[in-house]
Design an enzyme around this catalytic site. Structure first.
Site, PDB file in Angstrom:
ATOM      1  NE  ARG A 168     -41.354  57.107  54.830  1.00 12.41           N
ATOM      2  CZ  ARG A 168     -41.439  57.142  53.511  1.00 12.41           C
ATOM      3  NH1 ARG A 168     -40.539  56.497  52.771  1.00 12.41           N
ATOM      4  NH2 ARG A 168     -42.395  57.814  52.902  1.00 12.41           N
ATOM      5  CB  SER A 246     -46.278  60.554  58.214  1.00 10.99           C
ATOM      6  OG  SER A 246     -46.794  61.345  57.173  1.00 10.99           O
ATOM      7  CD  GLU A 343     -43.083  57.611  58.452  1.00  5.13           C
ATOM      8  OE1 GLU A 343     -42.213  58.505  58.511  1.00  5.13           O
ATOM      9  OE2 GLU A 343     -43.897  57.526  57.525  1.00  5.13           O
TER      10      GLU A 343
END
Length: 351
Positions: A168, A246, A343
């Site tokens: 990520r 998420s 995130e």
């Protein structure tokens, strides 16, 4: 004839983020033709202002208003630009919808992106976050990223190594004020190729879903359909309930720490990390174990279907969602000694 770009003053961004929280920007620049980006950025009103790139708004939490100018690239073309027989290179503009690109690639008889179906957002955001799902990361398929380098004041083409992809993470995420991603090139396999075209089925849930679908020999399109079904069951539709998918990354911890946690909690899902020295843990399991799934504080809450997903039940502010996320992370750290990281990019506040 469509204008090359347009500049809006005091822009409402509430419909441009999937959390659907109220936010504004002093300026909003919409660029319809990427070739016009340098000219647009040189407009006197915004020339020296900080920039915030807007894709689909699915990886942002506005805990305050944007400063400077929000920029939206609207070019959305996609095409095969190189054909090497069993493998081809696809180029997509930053403004293309990511899921639309996945489905278009399947229509062309190409595979590789099927595990990434139904991820919300734009193609330009994909390399920034190095989006991933069900055992696949987009960085595996990226050949190059085209971007406007604000530091050098020119368009550049960065190969995969220069993108410095991580979990990520990417060079673009680490230097958000330098790069404006304008297009992405991806190498994909022909679905009928004899090599390197087998679907990736190892991630938990996909095999079971395919079996429920009655599929014995899954094609790439079958895998995409399975992923779409799973995601629709687990994740709320941002058009109905505000969310950014998420919210937390799966934490990567030293292998010894992971083993200690597994000894105490044998049902904790753990996966290989970056090499033998680390393991990746399920953030959803940790959060659920702390009792947060389905929790609600006013209109800020956690999805009852998936503990990783923070939701806006109506009129939650970005600050309220951020405060909830901090409490969740604090409880996981207190109980398990594991730090969670968000995130989404948080605007107007620090994590």
């Amino acid at each position: 004839m469509t204008a090359l770009f347009r500049l809006l003053h005091d822009a409402d961004l509430s419909a441009r983020n999937t959390f659907q929280v109220a936010a504004r920007a002093p300026w909003l620049l919409e660029v319809n033709d990427t070739d016009a980006l340098p000219e647009a950025l040189d407009l006197a009103q915004i020339r020296d202002l900080p920039l915030l790139m807007l894709g689909g708004g699915s990886n942002l939490l506005f805990a305050g208003d944007a400063t400077g100018v929000a920029v939206a690239l609207r070019a959305a073309g996609m095409a095969i630009v190189a054909d090497h027989g069993e493998r081809v290179v696809v180029r997509a503009d930053a403004g293309a919808d990511w899921h639309a690109l996945v489905m278009w690639s399947l229509d062309q008889g190409l595979c590789g992106l099927e595990n990434l179906a139904l991820i919300p957002g734009s193609t330009g955001a994909a390399p920034i976050q190095n989006i991933g799902a069900y055992g696949v990361e987009v960085g595996e398929h990226i050949v190059a990223v085209e971007a406007w380098d604000r530091q050098a004041q020119r368009m550049v083409r960065l190969d995969r190594a220069a993108c410095a992809f991580g979990y990520r993470d990417s060079a673009f995420k680490r230097q958000p004020d330098r790069w404006i991603v304008t297009a992405v090139e991806l190498e994909l396999a022909r679905a009928d190729a004899t090599t390197d075209a087998a679907p990736r089925l190892g991630y938990a849930g996909i095999g079971e879903e395919l079996a429920a679908m009655g599929v014995v020999r899954p094609s790439a399109r079958d895998v995409a359909e399975a992923v779409i079904r799973i995601r629709r069951r687990k994740l709320p539709d941002p058009a109905v309930v505000g969310n950014a998918g998420s919210f937390f990354k799966n934490p990567i911890v030293p292998a010894a720490q992971a083993q200690s946690l597994l000894d105490a909690h044998p049902r904790l899902p753990a996966f290989p990390g970056d090499g033998d020295a680390t393991r990746k843990l399920s953030a959803a399991w940790l959060i659920d174990a702390c009792g947060w799934k389905g929790a609600r504080e006013g209109d800020a809450g956690v999805s009852a279907a998936h503990a990783l997903v923070l939701v806006n039940h109506g009129n939650a502010t970005g600050v309220q969602l951020l405060e909830l996320a901090r409490r969740i992370a604090g409880s996981v750290d207190e109980r398990f000694g594991v730090a969670l990281e968000p995130e989404p990019r948080i605007i107007g506040a620090h994590w």
